[in-house]
Design an enzyme around this catalytic site. Structure first.
Site, PDB file in Angstrom:
ATOM      1  N   ARG A 171       5.893  10.857  -8.520  1.00 50.29           N
ATOM      2  CA  ARG A 171       4.607  10.659  -7.857  1.00 50.29           C
ATOM      3  C   ARG A 171       3.423  10.856  -8.814  1.00 50.29           C
ATOM      4  O   ARG A 171       2.266  10.625  -8.443  1.00 50.29           O
ATOM      5  CB  ARG A 171       4.464  11.625  -6.681  1.00 50.29           C
ATOM      6  CG  ARG A 171       5.529  11.486  -5.635  1.00 50.29           C
ATOM      7  CD  ARG A 171       5.321  12.455  -4.509  1.00 50.29           C
ATOM      8  NE  ARG A 171       4.091  12.189  -3.793  1.00 50.29           N
ATOM      9  CZ  ARG A 171       3.967  11.328  -2.796  1.00 50.29           C
ATOM     10  NH1 ARG A 171       5.017  10.664  -2.382  1.00 50.29           N
ATOM     11  NH2 ARG A 171       2.813  11.146  -2.215  1.00 50.29           N
ATOM     12  N   GLU A 189       7.370 -11.613 -10.834  1.00 50.72           N
ATOM     13  CA  GLU A 189       8.017 -10.306 -10.735  1.00 50.72           C
ATOM     14  C   GLU A 189       8.686  -9.935 -12.071  1.00 50.72           C
ATOM     15  O   GLU A 189       8.648  -8.776 -12.501  1.00 50.72           O
ATOM     16  CB  GLU A 189       9.044 -10.325  -9.582  1.00 50.72           C
ATOM     17  CG  GLU A 189       9.933  -9.095  -9.458  1.00 50.72           C
ATOM     18  CD  GLU A 189       9.176  -7.771  -9.242  1.00 50.72           C
ATOM     19  OE1 GLU A 189       7.966  -7.803  -9.001  1.00 50.72           O
ATOM     20  OE2 GLU A 189       9.826  -6.716  -9.360  1.00 50.72           O
ATOM     21  N   HIS A 191      -2.165 -26.429 -18.130  1.00 50.27           N
ATOM     22  CA  HIS A 191      -3.593 -26.351 -17.794  1.00 50.27           C
ATOM     23  C   HIS A 191      -4.309 -25.241 -18.559  1.00 50.27           C
ATOM     24  O   HIS A 191      -5.414 -24.858 -18.190  1.00 50.27           O
ATOM     25  CB  HIS A 191      -3.760 -26.174 -16.282  1.00 50.27           C
ATOM     26  CG  HIS A 191      -3.263 -27.353 -15.499  1.00 50.27           C
ATOM     27  ND1 HIS A 191      -3.889 -28.583 -15.529  1.00 50.27           N
ATOM     28  CD2 HIS A 191      -2.173 -27.505 -14.714  1.00 50.27           C
ATOM     29  CE1 HIS A 191      -3.220 -29.434 -14.777  1.00 50.27           C
ATOM     30  NE2 HIS A 191      -2.164 -28.807 -14.270  1.00 50.27           N
ATOM     31  N   LYS A 227       7.961  -6.598 -14.247  1.00 48.71           N
ATOM     32  CA  LYS A 227       9.005  -5.651 -14.671  1.00 48.71           C
ATOM     33  C   LYS A 227       8.896  -5.380 -16.162  1.00 48.71           C
ATOM     34  O   LYS A 227       8.905  -4.244 -16.602  1.00 48.71           O
ATOM     35  CB  LYS A 227      10.422  -6.208 -14.390  1.00 48.71           C
ATOM     36  CG  LYS A 227      10.911  -6.184 -12.975  1.00 48.71           C
ATOM     37  CD  LYS A 227      11.215  -4.827 -12.409  1.00 48.71           C
ATOM     38  CE  LYS A 227      10.061  -4.140 -11.797  1.00 48.71           C
ATOM     39  NZ  LYS A 227       9.443  -4.468 -10.603  1.00 48.71           N
ATOM     40  N   TRP A 260      -1.132  12.938 -10.844  1.00 48.27           N
ATOM     41  CA  TRP A 260      -1.529  11.616 -11.326  1.00 48.27           C
ATOM     42  C   TRP A 260      -3.048  11.625 -11.261  1.00 48.27           C
ATOM     43  O   TRP A 260      -3.631  11.650 -10.175  1.00 48.27           O
ATOM     44  CB  TRP A 260      -0.951  10.525 -10.433  1.00 48.27           C
ATOM     45  CG  TRP A 260      -1.145   9.134 -10.979  1.00 48.27           C
ATOM     46  CD1 TRP A 260      -0.318   8.482 -11.851  1.00 48.27           C
ATOM     47  CD2 TRP A 260      -2.209   8.230 -10.676  1.00 48.27           C
ATOM     48  NE1 TRP A 260      -0.818   7.224 -12.114  1.00 48.27           N
ATOM     49  CE2 TRP A 260      -1.980   7.051 -11.408  1.00 48.27           C
ATOM     50  CE3 TRP A 260      -3.343   8.304  -9.870  1.00 48.27           C
ATOM     51  CZ2 TRP A 260      -2.822   5.952 -11.358  1.00 48.27           C
ATOM     52  CZ3 TRP A 260      -4.200   7.204  -9.817  1.00 48.27           C
ATOM     53  CH2 TRP A 260      -3.926   6.039 -10.561  1.00 48.27           C
ATOM     54  N   CYS A 264       0.488  12.057  -6.919  1.00 46.49           N
ATOM     55  CA  CYS A 264       0.594  13.513  -6.969  1.00 46.49           C
ATOM     56  C   CYS A 264       1.670  13.975  -5.983  1.00 46.49           C
ATOM     57  O   CYS A 264       1.856  13.381  -4.932  1.00 46.49           O
ATOM     58  CB  CYS A 264      -0.690  14.263  -6.641  1.00 46.49           C
ATOM     59  SG  CYS A 264      -2.053  13.887  -7.731  1.00 46.49           S
ATOM     60  N   LYS A 318       4.648   6.344  -8.441  1.00 51.86           N
ATOM     61  CA  LYS A 318       5.499   5.588  -7.532  1.00 51.86           C
ATOM     62  C   LYS A 318       4.752   5.099  -6.294  1.00 51.86           C
ATOM     63  O   LYS A 318       4.831   3.933  -5.950  1.00 51.86           O
ATOM     64  CB  LYS A 318       6.693   6.462  -7.123  1.00 51.86           C
ATOM     65  CG  LYS A 318       7.710   5.749  -6.252  1.00 51.86           C
ATOM     66  CD  LYS A 318       8.456   4.701  -7.032  1.00 51.86           C
ATOM     67  CE  LYS A 318       9.511   3.999  -6.216  1.00 51.86           C
ATOM     68  NZ  LYS A 318       9.912   2.729  -6.861  1.00 51.86           N
ATOM     69  N   ASN A 364      -2.857  16.630  -2.691  1.00 48.39           N
ATOM     70  CA  ASN A 364      -2.571  15.222  -2.982  1.00 48.39           C
ATOM     71  C   ASN A 364      -3.515  14.398  -2.122  1.00 48.39           C
ATOM     72  O   ASN A 364      -3.510  14.555  -0.897  1.00 48.39           O
ATOM     73  CB  ASN A 364      -1.112  14.921  -2.627  1.00 48.39           C
ATOM     74  CG  ASN A 364      -0.807  13.431  -2.613  1.00 48.39           C
ATOM     75  OD1 ASN A 364      -1.390  12.663  -3.365  1.00 48.39           O
ATOM     76  ND2 ASN A 364       0.112  13.033  -1.767  1.00 48.39           N
ATOM     77  N   GLY A 365      -4.297  13.539  -2.736  1.00 49.09           N
ATOM     78  CA  GLY A 365      -5.246  12.727  -1.981  1.00 49.09           C
ATOM     79  C   GLY A 365      -6.593  12.729  -2.671  1.00 49.09           C
ATOM     80  O   GLY A 365      -6.688  13.054  -3.865  1.00 49.09           O
ATOM     81  N   GLU A 371       5.450  -3.417 -17.170  1.00 50.57           N
ATOM     82  CA  GLU A 371       5.206  -2.050 -16.701  1.00 50.57           C
ATOM     83  C   GLU A 371       6.171  -1.046 -17.326  1.00 50.57           C
ATOM     84  O   GLU A 371       5.840   0.126 -17.445  1.00 50.57           O
ATOM     85  CB  GLU A 371       5.220  -1.958 -15.181  1.00 50.57           C
ATOM     86  CG  GLU A 371       6.545  -2.212 -14.521  1.00 50.57           C
ATOM     87  CD  GLU A 371       6.476  -2.083 -12.987  1.00 50.57           C
ATOM     88  OE1 GLU A 371       5.558  -1.457 -12.460  1.00 50.57           O
ATOM     89  OE2 GLU A 371       7.385  -2.633 -12.339  1.00 50.57           O
TER      90      GLU A 371
HETATM   91  O1  M6R Z   1       5.626   1.410  -2.166  1.00 46.25           O
HETATM   92  P1  M6R Z   1       5.168  -0.009  -2.286  1.00 46.25           P
HETATM   93  O2  M6R Z   1       6.275  -0.990  -2.170  1.00 46.25           O
HETATM   94  O3  M6R Z   1       4.074  -0.340  -1.303  1.00 46.25           O
HETATM   95  O4  M6R Z   1       4.553  -0.130  -3.723  1.00 46.25           O
HETATM   96  C1  M6R Z   1       3.925  -1.300  -4.151  1.00 46.25           C
HETATM   97  C2  M6R Z   1       3.662  -1.302  -5.627  1.00 46.25           C
HETATM   98  O5  M6R Z   1       2.840  -0.216  -5.979  1.00 46.25           O
HETATM   99  C3  M6R Z   1       4.960  -1.235  -6.447  1.00 46.25           C
HETATM  100  O6  M6R Z   1       5.806  -2.298  -6.123  1.00 46.25           O
HETATM  101  C4  M6R Z   1       4.624  -1.283  -7.948  1.00 46.25           C
HETATM  102  O7  M6R Z   1       4.110  -2.534  -8.291  1.00 46.25           O
HETATM  103  C5  M6R Z   1       5.825  -0.908  -8.818  1.00 46.25           C
HETATM  104  N1  M6R Z   1       5.327  -0.348 -10.041  1.00 46.25           N
HETATM  105  C6  M6R Z   1       6.690  -2.067  -9.158  1.00 46.25           C
HETATM  106  O8  M6R Z   1       7.739  -1.747 -10.009  1.00 46.25           O
END
Ligand code: M6R
Length: 578
Positions: free
Chosen positions: A27, A457, A480, A461, A70, A2, A573, A96-97, A464
């Site tokens: 956010r 990773e 396995h 990518k 969010w 948020c 984010k 926010n929170g 997501e």
């Molecule tokens: O702000 P941060 O680096 O702590 O965030 C960690 C994860 O939430 C962030 O890397 C998330 O996995 C992203 N969606 C990756 O693209």
């Protein structure tokens, strides 16, 4: 999660807040809302969906608050969108929170005759303030009394139709003031007002107060002063420029951002390396991409003779019994606000551990909590998808690992230069590969050692941003169980470097024999590869470069599948919930 933004000033704040919320929509973008003071009353507009797609709101007002959501408590509906108000709509709030004791407060208020229009935790705030005003307190007093009743994390803005100015409070969620000429801003993040002012004041946990033509800040009942500073970023870096999306802009910034990440004071790196050397145990802690960077870097630390334990921040609690004042924690986070990371750091601090933060947002809670801060210097990352900050994190972790064996960082700088060529080369090839993969049901990403973490990773990518199912795993693990899923035409992305090539190619052959379409990310071609993504062989640094073409591939998969690469569904984010 948020974003909140408030404006008080001489200009029409409605378009300013509307624009500012667009910059905050990374956010959260489930729904949005804006409240403006219009004469003697407050007018609210809300909508479901992304604020960037809504036309400008017409009301002229010099006092405006807004929110981009969010969802946590309550589904994505107009009713649950902020701002929330009391029944008479004289008090309105954006938040926010999470108000953790909202259920009991709600029951208490309901027993007093209050009715609720939403399922949110936030709605208790305006009703509580309303209650205390009706008990004879003024708005400011009622706001402060309300703060004494709520538990949890919050950044709150609150407006009252009869009282000039806005009340604010911060605990556990970011809040920053922007000081302009005859106007003030208050927001979850700087880019929302960066085009109007670069003079900022970071609020700390426990701060609350009022903004009107002046600013009053209180903490623990006492009025305090917080010094203004200059925002670390200028407005150009927070714009897309000629790029259609932030994600592709940020991917292309990497030759520069890797270099900036390397630009650290020599003494800072030397002292941190000494700290790591003398620690009994070193944990590398992060979430999502930041965790993947940690896990990738452990191999480089091992080469330097320093064992490091990568651990997902949300799983950190299981290590509690092993943390003491000889432990060092490297906490890695782009935002510095990820709740799981902050929880892990808090726990480790209580046990006396030393906290080293690798963080992109210099004013973040993590940066302010840590004993040592190594800034990533990446500039704002506005796509929800982490790209440039991943390679910056790796560059810094590698720098620390190199420092442990007195190795200089020239090769990492070479990798930064090589990434430019890599980007040019694969900006052509990745849209083509994406076309071949656009309808894939499943994708595997495999590799060994550090390359297995790059594979994780890569899978993150792809899934997501394009919503294609992808799974990353160590190549040796395939046999396995997971190999059962291989079928004709299934894409398998194979990451190989000098150290791991021989065995990884055997695994590539095993999936190829079962019909997989094998994509090799490797410095050398190989008959096992149906498609070869060539990356430069910079000694020991292939993991840093190997992710870059896959970032491009993920971006083109998203675009070709009609997904918004900057705002994937259900994500935000900074993940400030547990
Ligand atoms: O702000 P941060 O680096 O702590 O965030 C960690 C994860 O939430 C962030 O890397 C998330 O996995 C992203 N969606 C990756 O693209």
């Amino acid at each position: 999660m948020c974003g909140i933004l408030g404006y008080i000033g001489a200009r029409n704040g409605t378009p300013i807040v509307h624009e500012g919320l667009k910059a905050l929509s990374y956010r959260g973008y489930d729904s949005w809302g804006i409240a403006v003071q219009d004469g003697a009353s407050i007018v609210i507009q809300k909508g479901v969906g992304d604020i960037t797609k809504t036309p400008v709101i017409q009301q002229h007002s010099t006092k405006v608050i807004g929110h981009t959501r969010w969802a946590t408590h309550g589904c994505v509906t107009k009713e649950n969108a902020h701002p929330h108000t009391n029944k008479e709509k004289t008090i309105c709030t954006v938040h926010n929170g999470i108000i953790e004791n909202y259920a009991e407060l709600k029951t208490e208020l309901e027993q007093k005759g209050y009715t609720f229009a939403s399922q949110t935790d936030t709605e208790v705030i305006p009703h509580l303030i309303d209650f205390y005003i009706k008990q004879g307190q003024n708005f400011e007093q009622a706001f402060t009394t309300m703060l004494g009743r709520i538990e949890g994390s919050y950044a709150i803005l609150c407006a009252h139709d009869k009282t000039p100015g806005l009340m604010f409070a911060r605990k556990g969620s970011p809040l920053v003031l922007g000081l302009g000429k005859n106007e003030h801003f208050i927001s979850s993040d700087i880019p929302s007002f960066l085009q109007h002012t670069q003079t900022i004041v970071h609020l700390e946990d426990g701060d609350y107060g009022k903004i009107s033509d002046k600013i009053e800040i209180y903490n623990n009942g006492k009025q305090i002063t917080r010094q203004p500073t200059t925002a670390p970023w200028d407005i150009e870096i927070a714009k897309k420029g000629a790029y259609p999306h932030f994600m592709i802009k940020e991917i292309n910034e990497q030759p520069l951002t890797i270099r900036k990440a390397l630009n650290q004071p020599a003494e800072l790196i030397k002292q941190t390396a000494l700290l790591l050397q003398s620690a009994s145990t070193v944990y590398l802690v992060g979430c999502g991409t930041s965790y993947n960077a940690c896990a990738t870097a452990t191999y480089q630390f091992s080469k330097s003779g320093r064992q490091t334990i990568p651990i997902l921040a949300s799983e950190f609690i299981q290590h509690t019994n092993f943390i003491d004042n000889k432990t060092a924690i490297i906490a890695v986070s782009q935002s510095g606000e990820t709740a799981d990371v902050l929880d892990a750091v808090k726990l480790a601090k209580q046990k006396g551990a030393t906290i080293i933060a690798i963080v992109n947002v210099p004013s973040s809670t993590l940066a302010r909590t840590a004993d040592v801060v190594i800034p990533m210097n990446s500039g704002p990352e506005l796509s929800v998808i982490s790209t440039k900050t991943c390679t910056s994190q790796l560059a810094i972790l590698y720098t620390l690992a190199f420092a442990l064996r007195a190795k200089n960082t020239e090769t990492i700088a070479e990798a930064a230069d090589a990434s430019l060529h890599l980007l040019r080369q694969h900006s052509q090839t990745m849209p083509e590969l994406a076309k071949k993969m656009v309808d894939a049901k499943n994708i595997f990403c495999i590799g060994r050692n550090a390359m297995s973490q790059v594979a994780r990773e890569a899978a993150l990518k792809i899934k997501e941003v394009s919503y294609l199912h992808a799974e990353g795993m160590p190549a040796g693990e395939l046999k396995h169980g997971s190999i059962a899923l291989i079928e004709e035409g299934m894409p398998v992305i194979v990451f190989a470097d000098e150290e791991t090539r021989a065995l990884t190619i055997s695994n590539a052959m095993e999936v190829k024999a079962r019909g997989a379409y094998v994509i090799g990310v490797d410095s050398k071609p190989n008959p096992a590869y149906d498609f070869h993504i060539q990356i430069p062989d910079i000694n020991g640094l292939m993991p840093l470069l190997a992710i870059i073409p896959i970032q491009l591939l993920s971006y083109y998969l998203a675009v070709q599948r009609g997904c918004d690469p900057d705002k994937p569904r259900n994500l935000a984010k900074s993940v400030t919930v547990r």
